[in-house]
Design a protein around this motif. Structure first.
Motif, PDB file in Angstrom:
ATOM      1  N   ASP A  87     -42.786  22.642  41.218  1.00 50.70           N
ATOM      2  CA  ASP A  87     -42.437  23.799  40.381  1.00 50.70           C
ATOM      3  C   ASP A  87     -41.307  23.446  39.408  1.00 50.70           C
ATOM      4  O   ASP A  87     -40.218  23.072  39.825  1.00 50.70           O
ATOM      5  N   PRO A  88     -41.546  23.566  38.080  1.00 47.83           N
ATOM      6  CA  PRO A  88     -40.512  23.267  37.088  1.00 47.83           C
ATOM      7  C   PRO A  88     -39.744  24.506  36.632  1.00 47.83           C
ATOM      8  O   PRO A  88     -38.940  24.442  35.707  1.00 47.83           O
ATOM      9  N   GLY A  89     -40.033  25.664  37.267  1.00 46.60           N
ATOM     10  CA  GLY A  89     -39.356  26.896  36.873  1.00 46.60           C
ATOM     11  C   GLY A  89     -40.292  28.056  36.649  1.00 46.60           C
ATOM     12  O   GLY A  89     -39.902  29.068  36.053  1.00 46.60           O
ATOM     13  N   ASN A  90     -41.529  27.961  37.129  1.00 45.90           N
ATOM     14  CA  ASN A  90     -42.479  29.052  36.938  1.00 45.90           C
ATOM     15  C   ASN A  90     -42.089  30.316  37.687  1.00 45.90           C
ATOM     16  O   ASN A  90     -42.548  31.405  37.340  1.00 45.90           O
ATOM     17  N   ASN A  91     -41.257  30.194  38.712  1.00 50.12           N
ATOM     18  CA  ASN A  91     -40.840  31.366  39.481  1.00 50.12           C
ATOM     19  C   ASN A  91     -39.587  32.037  38.946  1.00 50.12           C
ATOM     20  O   ASN A  91     -39.168  33.070  39.463  1.00 50.12           O
ATOM     21  N   SER A 118     -38.156  35.966  46.104  1.00 50.07           N
ATOM     22  CA  SER A 118     -36.978  35.333  46.692  1.00 50.07           C
ATOM     23  C   SER A 118     -37.010  33.823  46.533  1.00 50.07           C
ATOM     24  O   SER A 118     -35.987  33.155  46.710  1.00 50.07           O
ATOM     25  N   SER A 119     -38.163  33.271  46.202  1.00 52.75           N
ATOM     26  CA  SER A 119     -38.327  31.819  46.104  1.00 52.75           C
ATOM     27  C   SER A 119     -38.140  31.341  44.670  1.00 52.75           C
ATOM     28  O   SER A 119     -39.087  31.022  43.951  1.00 52.75           O
ATOM     29  N   ARG A 120     -36.902  31.310  44.232  1.00 51.14           N
ATOM     30  CA  ARG A 120     -36.570  30.745  42.921  1.00 51.14           C
ATOM     31  C   ARG A 120     -35.186  30.106  42.996  1.00 51.14           C
ATOM     32  O   ARG A 120     -34.308  30.561  43.738  1.00 51.14           O
ATOM     33  N   VAL A 121     -34.982  29.058  42.220  1.00 49.94           N
ATOM     34  CA  VAL A 121     -33.753  28.262  42.342  1.00 49.94           C
ATOM     35  C   VAL A 121     -33.192  27.903  40.969  1.00 49.94           C
ATOM     36  O   VAL A 121     -32.781  26.767  40.733  1.00 49.94           O
ATOM     37  N   ASN A 122     -33.158  28.860  40.072  1.00 50.99           N
ATOM     38  CA  ASN A 122     -32.622  28.614  38.736  1.00 50.99           C
ATOM     39  C   ASN A 122     -31.108  28.791  38.719  1.00 50.99           C
ATOM     40  O   ASN A 122     -30.554  29.601  37.975  1.00 50.99           O
ATOM     41  N   TYR A 123     -30.433  28.015  39.565  1.00 52.26           N
ATOM     42  CA  TYR A 123     -28.974  28.041  39.663  1.00 52.26           C
ATOM     43  C   TYR A 123     -28.506  26.707  40.253  1.00 52.26           C
ATOM     44  O   TYR A 123     -29.273  26.023  40.957  1.00 52.26           O
ATOM     45  N   PRO A 124     -27.268  26.295  39.972  1.00 50.03           N
ATOM     46  CA  PRO A 124     -26.763  25.064  40.578  1.00 50.03           C
ATOM     47  C   PRO A 124     -26.464  25.285  42.061  1.00 50.03           C
ATOM     48  O   PRO A 124     -26.207  26.433  42.458  1.00 50.03           O
ATOM     49  N   PRO A 125     -26.546  24.268  42.915  1.00 48.35           N
ATOM     50  CA  PRO A 125     -26.592  22.842  42.582  1.00 48.35           C
ATOM     51  C   PRO A 125     -27.965  22.286  42.223  1.00 48.35           C
ATOM     52  O   PRO A 125     -28.088  21.092  41.975  1.00 48.35           O
ATOM     53  N   TYR A 126     -29.010  23.100  42.212  1.00 51.22           N
ATOM     54  CA  TYR A 126     -30.306  22.595  41.764  1.00 51.22           C
ATOM     55  C   TYR A 126     -30.188  22.150  40.299  1.00 51.22           C
ATOM     56  O   TYR A 126     -29.613  22.850  39.469  1.00 51.22           O
ATOM     57  N   PHE A 177     -32.094  32.038  56.103  1.00 52.88           N
ATOM     58  CA  PHE A 177     -33.451  32.584  56.120  1.00 52.88           C
ATOM     59  C   PHE A 177     -34.482  31.631  55.533  1.00 52.88           C
ATOM     60  O   PHE A 177     -35.463  31.268  56.177  1.00 52.88           O
ATOM     61  N   PHE A 178     -34.262  31.178  54.290  1.00 49.89           N
ATOM     62  CA  PHE A 178     -35.228  30.314  53.624  1.00 49.89           C
ATOM     63  C   PHE A 178     -34.813  28.846  53.602  1.00 49.89           C
ATOM     64  O   PHE A 178     -35.613  27.983  53.276  1.00 49.89           O
ATOM     65  N   GLY A 179     -33.558  28.564  53.890  1.00 53.65           N
ATOM     66  CA  GLY A 179     -33.089  27.196  53.813  1.00 53.65           C
ATOM     67  C   GLY A 179     -32.808  26.736  52.411  1.00 53.65           C
ATOM     68  O   GLY A 179     -32.711  25.540  52.131  1.00 53.65           O
ATOM     69  N   LEU A 180     -32.636  27.686  51.481  1.00 51.54           N
ATOM     70  CA  LEU A 180     -32.310  27.345  50.089  1.00 51.54           C
ATOM     71  C   LEU A 180     -30.804  27.143  49.937  1.00 51.54           C
ATOM     72  O   LEU A 180     -30.002  27.720  50.684  1.00 51.54           O
TER      73      LEU A 180
END
Length: 313
Positions: free
Chosen positions: A41-45, A51-59, A302-305
């Motif tokens: 996933d390059p950012g489609n979410n 809840s499954s999105r990671v558009n924040y650091p440290p990602y 919960f999700f391990g993110l």
């Protein structure tokens, strides 16, 4: 968040992919279309109510374009495969293309589109506990829209077909069908309906149907990736630090049977080329000294993110 994958690992992956079908090495392709989950996933979410999105650091802390929504500190596996194939830029996310579709965008997507969505799977119900993510069915429907818009921009469906038949279609799915479906007994009753063997067969039936649908829209070159040992991820280990054997055994069952599906597809579609990427073998042989019993960031329970701006040195 996973550690950044090294280029030499990608060479091994490409070599493993070509064992059955490539005599002179990996063929260069003009375009790459990607279907998958959080691994690709390059950012489609990013703009989904999930809840499954990671558009924040440290990602993205080590990624050339910064935070994009990739579930990684740097480049994903498919990012580096694209580079090794000679593509000049990272394959854009489907979310980057909004209607109305323009001729300029059509030129961009000649090189491919990444439809991968974190939480998505081969089964349509997989990931539904997270909100509305994109299953493989959704991703293929997105590809159909791209197909018709490219044909419209070219003013020729035949030209679109001729171009798309030369592209590589990379699929890396199945992880969530186990972690966010079969083994998530709080939300799903799948494990009460299917044995692990029956569930694997169900997933292969769905995979075959999905690939048949892609074939109708000029897909001819396919790479199907096996699944890594998810039971050994930090979030899946028990209090003693032991891997989840039930998850790993089920995934091994899936991986052992996937080459058979590839053989069936090659027999049934002689105009196409289906390749199996033996990722679990690569993971085992390369990561002997890889630390996988601890995360590289502070993770939520919960999700391990990763928690925002948290990195463990």
């Amino acid at each position: 968040m996973t550690s950044e994958t090294k280029p030499w690992l990608m060479l091994l992956l490409l070599a493993a992919t070509c064992l059955q079908h490539c005599v002179h090495g990996w063929p260069q392709v003009p375009c790459l279309f990607i279907f998958g989950d959080s691994s690709s996933d390059p950012g489609n979410n990013n703009n989904l109510a999930v809840s499954s999105r990671v558009n924040y650091p440290p990602y993205g802390v080590d990624f050339p374009k910064g935070v994009t929504g990739r579930y990684n500190n740097g480049k994903t596996t498919i990012d580096q495969i694209g580079e090794l194939l000679g593509l000049t830029d990272f394959i854009p996310a489907y979310a980057d293309y909004q209607t109305p579709f323009t001729n300029r965008q059509a030129t961009d997507v000649y090189f491919g589109v990444n439809y991968a969505s974190a939480g998505g799977g081969l089964d349509d119900f997989t990931g539904s506990s997270l909100g509305k993510i994109f299953s493989l069915t959704d991703q293929i429907n997105q590809h159909k829209s791209i197909y018709f818009q490219i044909a419209a921009a070219l003013k020729s469906e035949e030209q679109a077909k001729e171009h798309l038949e030369k592209c590589l279609y990379y699929l890396d799915l199945g992880t969530n069908d186990y972690v966010i479906n079969y083994f998530d007994t709080n939300f799903y009753n799948t494990s009460q309906i299917y044995t692990p063997e029956e569930w694997a067969l169900h997933l292969f039936d769905r995979y075959y149907e999905h690939l048949t649908e892609l074939h109708k829209f000029s897909a001819r070159k396919f790479a199907l990736s096996g699944l890594g040992f998810l039971g050994c991820r930090p979030h899946q280990r028990n209090s003693k630090g032991e891997c989840d054997k039930n998850i790993n055994d089920a995934l091994t069952l899936f991986n052992n049977e996937l080459p058979g599906l590839v053989n069936i597809l090659n027999a049934n579609y002689p105009d196409s080329q289906f390749m199996y990427v033996n990722y679990p073998a690569i993971q085992t042989s390369v990561f002997d000294d890889f630390i996988n019993d601890a995360g590289c960031c502070v993770a939520d329970a919960f999700f391990g993110l990763c928690v925002v701006d948290s990195i463990i040195a």
